[in-house]
Design a protein around this motif. Structure first.
Motif, PDB file in Angstrom:
ATOM      1  N   ALA A  11      30.215  33.864  41.705  1.00 30.10           N
ATOM      2  CA  ALA A  11      31.023  34.572  40.715  1.00 30.10           C
ATOM      3  C   ALA A  11      31.717  35.766  41.346  1.00 30.10           C
ATOM      4  CB  ALA A  11      30.140  35.054  39.556  1.00 30.10           C
ATOM      5  N   HIS A  62      34.127  39.392  40.089  1.00 32.70           N
ATOM      6  CA  HIS A  62      34.549  40.226  38.961  1.00 32.70           C
ATOM      7  C   HIS A  62      35.629  41.185  39.435  1.00 32.70           C
ATOM      8  CE1 HIS A  62      33.996  44.055  36.515  1.00 32.70           C
ATOM      9  NE2 HIS A  62      34.515  43.179  35.681  1.00 32.70           N
ATOM     10  N   PHE A  89      39.840  32.132  46.201  1.00 31.00           N
ATOM     11  CA  PHE A  89      40.629  33.264  45.704  1.00 31.00           C
ATOM     12  C   PHE A  89      39.828  33.967  44.608  1.00 31.00           C
ATOM     13  CE2 PHE A  89      44.214  34.918  43.011  1.00 31.00           C
ATOM     14  CZ  PHE A  89      44.641  35.866  43.921  1.00 31.00           C
ATOM     15  N   LEU A 143      25.923  41.131  43.588  1.00 28.70           N
ATOM     16  CA  LEU A 143      27.314  41.291  43.181  1.00 28.70           C
ATOM     17  C   LEU A 143      27.738  42.714  43.502  1.00 28.70           C
ATOM     18  CD1 LEU A 143      29.533  39.647  41.502  1.00 28.70           C
ATOM     19  CD2 LEU A 143      28.870  41.129  39.613  1.00 28.70           C
ATOM     20  N   GLN A 168      30.912  45.595  45.044  1.00 26.51           N
ATOM     21  CA  GLN A 168      32.328  45.894  45.262  1.00 26.51           C
ATOM     22  C   GLN A 168      32.616  46.031  46.753  1.00 26.51           C
ATOM     23  OE1 GLN A 168      33.238  49.611  43.257  1.00 26.51           O
ATOM     24  NE2 GLN A 168      34.431  48.506  41.730  1.00 26.51           N
ATOM     25  N   GLU A 195      31.517  49.342  47.984  1.00 21.11           N
ATOM     26  CA  GLU A 195      30.066  49.426  48.200  1.00 21.11           C
ATOM     27  C   GLU A 195      29.681  48.745  49.508  1.00 21.11           C
ATOM     28  OE1 GLU A 195      29.117  47.834  44.056  1.00 21.11           O
ATOM     29  OE2 GLU A 195      27.180  48.633  44.706  1.00 21.11           O
ATOM     30  N   THR A 226      41.344  57.790  44.288  1.00 20.94           N
ATOM     31  CA  THR A 226      41.434  56.401  43.850  1.00 20.94           C
ATOM     32  C   THR A 226      42.367  55.667  44.804  1.00 20.94           C
ATOM     33  OG1 THR A 226      41.157  57.066  41.557  1.00 20.94           O
ATOM     34  CG2 THR A 226      42.158  54.918  41.930  1.00 20.94           C
ATOM     35  N   THR A 231      46.154  53.008  40.813  1.00 26.90           N
ATOM     36  CA  THR A 231      45.134  51.993  40.543  1.00 26.90           C
ATOM     37  C   THR A 231      45.613  50.587  40.889  1.00 26.90           C
ATOM     38  OG1 THR A 231      45.863  51.847  38.236  1.00 26.90           O
ATOM     39  CG2 THR A 231      44.060  53.366  38.710  1.00 26.90           C
ATOM     40  N   ILE A 284      42.437  45.794  45.548  1.00 25.48           N
ATOM     41  CA  ILE A 284      41.727  44.611  45.037  1.00 25.48           C
ATOM     42  C   ILE A 284      40.427  44.396  45.815  1.00 25.48           C
ATOM     43  CG2 ILE A 284      41.819  42.104  44.692  1.00 25.48           C
ATOM     44  CD1 ILE A 284      44.883  42.407  44.422  1.00 25.48           C
ATOM     45  N   HIS A 342      37.859  47.120  44.888  1.00 27.43           N
ATOM     46  CA  HIS A 342      37.247  47.134  43.549  1.00 27.43           C
ATOM     47  C   HIS A 342      36.675  45.806  43.092  1.00 27.43           C
ATOM     48  CE1 HIS A 342      39.430  51.057  42.262  1.00 27.43           C
ATOM     49  NE2 HIS A 342      38.253  51.289  42.801  1.00 27.43           N
ATOM     50  N   THR A 343      37.102  44.700  43.698  1.00 27.33           N
ATOM     51  CA  THR A 343      36.581  43.402  43.252  1.00 27.33           C
ATOM     52  C   THR A 343      35.111  43.281  43.619  1.00 27.33           C
ATOM     53  OG1 THR A 343      38.737  42.379  43.454  1.00 27.33           O
ATOM     54  CG2 THR A 343      36.856  40.894  43.468  1.00 27.33           C
ATOM     55  N   ARG A 344      34.343  42.723  42.696  1.00 30.83           N
ATOM     56  CA  ARG A 344      32.929  42.454  42.982  1.00 30.83           C
ATOM     57  C   ARG A 344      32.772  40.996  43.352  1.00 30.83           C
ATOM     58  NH1 ARG A 344      32.683  46.248  38.808  1.00 30.83           N
ATOM     59  NH2 ARG A 344      31.494  48.077  39.433  1.00 30.83           N
ATOM     60  N   GLU A 345      32.077  40.746  44.470  1.00 32.02           N
ATOM     61  CA  GLU A 345      31.809  39.379  44.884  1.00 32.02           C
ATOM     62  C   GLU A 345      30.326  39.255  45.204  1.00 32.02           C
ATOM     63  OE1 GLU A 345      34.949  37.049  46.955  1.00 32.02           O
ATOM     64  OE2 GLU A 345      35.418  38.967  47.868  1.00 32.02           O
ATOM     65  N   ILE A 405      43.690  40.764  51.024  1.00 41.62           N
ATOM     66  CA  ILE A 405      43.555  39.906  49.840  1.00 41.62           C
ATOM     67  C   ILE A 405      44.561  38.756  49.881  1.00 41.62           C
ATOM     68  CG2 ILE A 405      45.054  41.401  48.421  1.00 41.62           C
ATOM     69  CD1 ILE A 405      42.091  39.233  47.190  1.00 41.62           C
ATOM     70  N   ARG A 426      43.361  35.551  51.234  1.00 39.27           N
ATOM     71  CA  ARG A 426      42.588  34.696  50.318  1.00 39.27           C
ATOM     72  C   ARG A 426      43.533  33.820  49.488  1.00 39.27           C
ATOM     73  NH1 ARG A 426      37.668  37.309  49.245  1.00 39.27           N
ATOM     74  NH2 ARG A 426      36.943  35.515  48.055  1.00 39.27           N
ATOM     75  N   SER A 427      44.627  34.409  48.988  1.00 35.55           N
ATOM     76  CA  SER A 427      45.621  33.633  48.229  1.00 35.55           C
ATOM     77  C   SER A 427      46.177  32.530  49.112  1.00 35.55           C
ATOM     78  CB  SER A 427      46.803  34.505  47.791  1.00 35.55           C
ATOM     79  OG  SER A 427      46.374  35.652  47.163  1.00 35.55           O
ATOM     80  N   ILE A 463      49.830  38.912  45.224  1.00 36.95           N
ATOM     81  CA  ILE A 463      50.518  37.646  45.509  1.00 36.95           C
ATOM     82  C   ILE A 463      49.515  36.529  45.211  1.00 36.95           C
ATOM     83  CG2 ILE A 463      51.532  36.212  47.326  1.00 36.95           C
ATOM     84  CD1 ILE A 463      52.462  38.833  48.686  1.00 36.95           C
ATOM     85  N   THR A 464      49.847  35.646  44.293  1.00 42.52           N
ATOM     86  CA  THR A 464      48.877  34.642  43.844  1.00 42.52           C
ATOM     87  C   THR A 464      48.992  33.349  44.651  1.00 42.52           C
ATOM     88  OG1 THR A 464      50.394  33.713  42.225  1.00 42.52           O
ATOM     89  CG2 THR A 464      48.974  35.527  41.483  1.00 42.52           C
TER      90      THR A 464
END
Lengths: 178, 378
Positions: A34, A36, A62, B6, B8, B11, B31, B116, B172, B175-178, B281, B284-285, B361-362
């Motif tokens: 997962a 977030h 992704f 999980l 960030q 972290e 930030t 942000t 991204i 701040h994203t948690r994985e 990031i 990854r896309s 970019i997706t």
């Protein structure tokens, strides 16, 4: 389950980011991968807030949401901003207070915010009530894992209140949403 | 192995730094990097470390340089506006050969920009933001797990080569948690210590690998630190030959060991007609887009540099010789694309997928860009 993308969108102060984090932690406890991610503005209160959770049985490539499977909206602003981005296959859950009169026929609506207010006297547990609704509707994680994740994430003194909020969310669906 | 957790990106950076031996953090919160300071202030004291919130980012990096000279592994973290203020001391650390790690969690710019929102707008600043001919090591992780690994590597390279190392990632990744399983043990490199007796020691005499030993200030060895051009004793000089030898050594100590520094991840490039070049990031896309393109029968591949600087010219040239097109995707109006063009030297067509509006970019957008239209054009 290949890849499931869930977006919880609402206003600052509704616990949207915490709810997303809990859902992702519950997914990991359930044996899935997962991620977030969150989007927020420069201000600390108010404004739009959004939490995206991606859950997959295998490794996630992704980490951000790219094609939302389920959108839960908890504020009018979030509805106008994110409903138009939902694809035709995407499922929609709306808080009854912000559901427009011309709401899409497939969308479900529940009194999420009112339930949260009744439990906590504020909107703080709105996100957790929404998790209860989500669990009852979609069964994306194990219910015990979700309870465990709520207990582990919220402050100890608010644990009972949050577990109550989760249960109330599940029962909103059991009572047959409008 | 430890449990999946999980966490960030920010972290993971703290966990990597502490595992690598970081015991000093001097910073000014901003930030989207603030979680690094927040975790450091909580964790460092129990490890016998020191956290100082300085008055600004200039002083932050100054405190880090001082701590490092006193023998501590030290770091700071910031975002664009603070990174601009740190440029002066990045150059000072390069010239005085002080090991330190600077994290820049990139947000939309210029100026205070989009606090942000993500961006990759500081890629050239990380290379050339400070004045003079200085070397630069810049690492760009593309997942939370990789933030941990890259932070460890940054400290190890800083110690190995006595140089500032910059970690660049975007909001991204920060701040994203994985879900991450951290390694139980890691390799830790410490700066080389003098073998001479204090009376025979001069601070800037380098052995064959170009990296002088660095005792801690107060250990009893002669100590002289200056940003002016200096001789082997560490004292200022205007001698052209000495100055030239110093600047050459600063570069050569890294350029002669590129295999220790450069890390490039490639995916399905062997038979590819088009390769996407992406980092952070966007890497990854791009990987996801390449997988989907392959499912559609398109021969696509990926080049993802973890090391942005020194730029992996050789590795990119190899791919350029194999493919027809390289699509460079970055969250800026075109920065690293110029280096890809230099590396490709006409062997492949270089196209850009550039975005600088604070939105990611997706994979869907990149898939569209690498899918030929009815006329076979991209």
């Amino acid at each position: 389950m290949s890849r499931n993308e869930i977006r919880i969108a609402g206003a600052g102060g509704q616990g949207v980011v915490t709810a997303g984090r809990i859902l992702a932690e519950a997914a990991i406890l359930s044996g899935n991968d997962a991620t977030h991610s969150q989007v927020y503005g420069p201000q600390s209160r108010g404004g739009a807030s959004r939490s995206d959770v991606v859950i997959a049985s295998g490794e996630i490539g992704f980490p951000l949401a790219d094609d939302i499977d389920l959108l839960i909206v908890l504020s009018g602003e979030a509805y106008s901003r994110y409903e138009p981005e939902l694809s035709s296959e995407g499922r929609l859950v709306v808080d009854s207070r912000c559901a427009p009169s011309d709401l899409n026929g497939d969308a479900r609506q529940f009194a999420v915010v009112d339930t949260a207010r009744a439990i906590s006297g504020s909107q703080l547990v709105t996100g957790v009530v929404a998790l209860g609704v989500l669990q009852a509707l979609e069964d994306v994680v194990e219910a015990d894992a979700l309870r465990e994740a709520v207990s582990a994430r919220v402050p100890r003194k608010h644990r009972e209140m949050n577990l109550e909020a989760l249960q109330a969310g599940m029962e909103l669906v059991g009572g047959g949403g409008a | 192995m430890s449990q999946a957790q999980l966490i960030q990106g920010n972290e993971a950076c703290v966990k990597g730094a502490l595992a690598a031996g970081c015991r000093f953090y001097g910073g000014y919160p901003i930030t989207p990097s603030s979680e690094i300071a927040e975790q450091m202030v909580r964790l460092l004291p129990d490890l016998g470390g020191v956290f100082i919130q300085m008055e600004d980012e200039i002083a932050s990096l100054a405190s880090v340089i001082g701590a490092s000279l006193a023998g501590s592994k030290a770091m700071t973290a910031t975002s664009g506006p603070g990174f601009s203020l740190m440029q002066e001391h990045i150059g000072y650390a390069a010239m005085t050969e002080v090991p330190c790690v600077v994290v820049n969690v990139m947000r939309g710019g210029p100026s205070t920009g989009l606090p942000t929102s993500p961006s990759q707008g500081d890629v050239m600043q990380a290379r050339w933001g400070t004045h003079g001919d200085h070397p630069a090591i810049v690492l760009a992780p593309s997942s939370v797990a990789e933030v941990f690994d890259v932070t460890v590597k940054a400290f190890n390279l800083a110690e190995r080569f006595r140089t500032p190392v910059i970690i660049l990632y975007d909001e991204i990744i920060g701040h994203t948690r994985e879900s991450v399983v951290l390694p139980d043990s890691i390799e830790v490199v410490d700066r080389v210590q003098p073998t001479d007796a204090p009376a025979d020691f001069w601070p800037m005499i380098a052995p064959d690998d170009g990296v002088p030993p660095l005792p801690a200030f107060g250990d009893g060895y002669r100590f002289h630190v200056t940003g002016l051009a200096h001789d082997e004793r560490g004292f200022p000089t205007n001698d052209a030959q000495v100055a030239e030898a110093l600047v050459a050594r600063l570069h050569n100590k890294i350029d002669a060991h590129l295999d220790e520094v450069i890390e490039v991840d490639t995916y399905m490039v062997d038979d590819a007609e088009i390769a996407v070049f992406a980092y952070g990031i966007v890497g990854r896309s791009a990987r996801e887009a390449v997988m989907r393109a392959r499912d559609n029968g398109i021969k696509a591949g990926l080049i993802r540099p973890v090391t942005l600087w020194p730029f992996p010219y050789e590795q990119v040239a190899e791919v350029a010789a194999q493919v027809d097109t390289i699509l460079v995707a970055e969250m800026n109006l075109g920065q690293i694309i110029g280096e890809v063009e230099r590396a490709a030297a006409g062997k492949a067509e270089i196209k850009g997928y550039l975005r600088a509006d604070g939105e990611p970019i997706t994979p869907t957008a990149l898939l569209e860009a690498i899918t030929p239209d009815k006329e076979g054009q991209r």
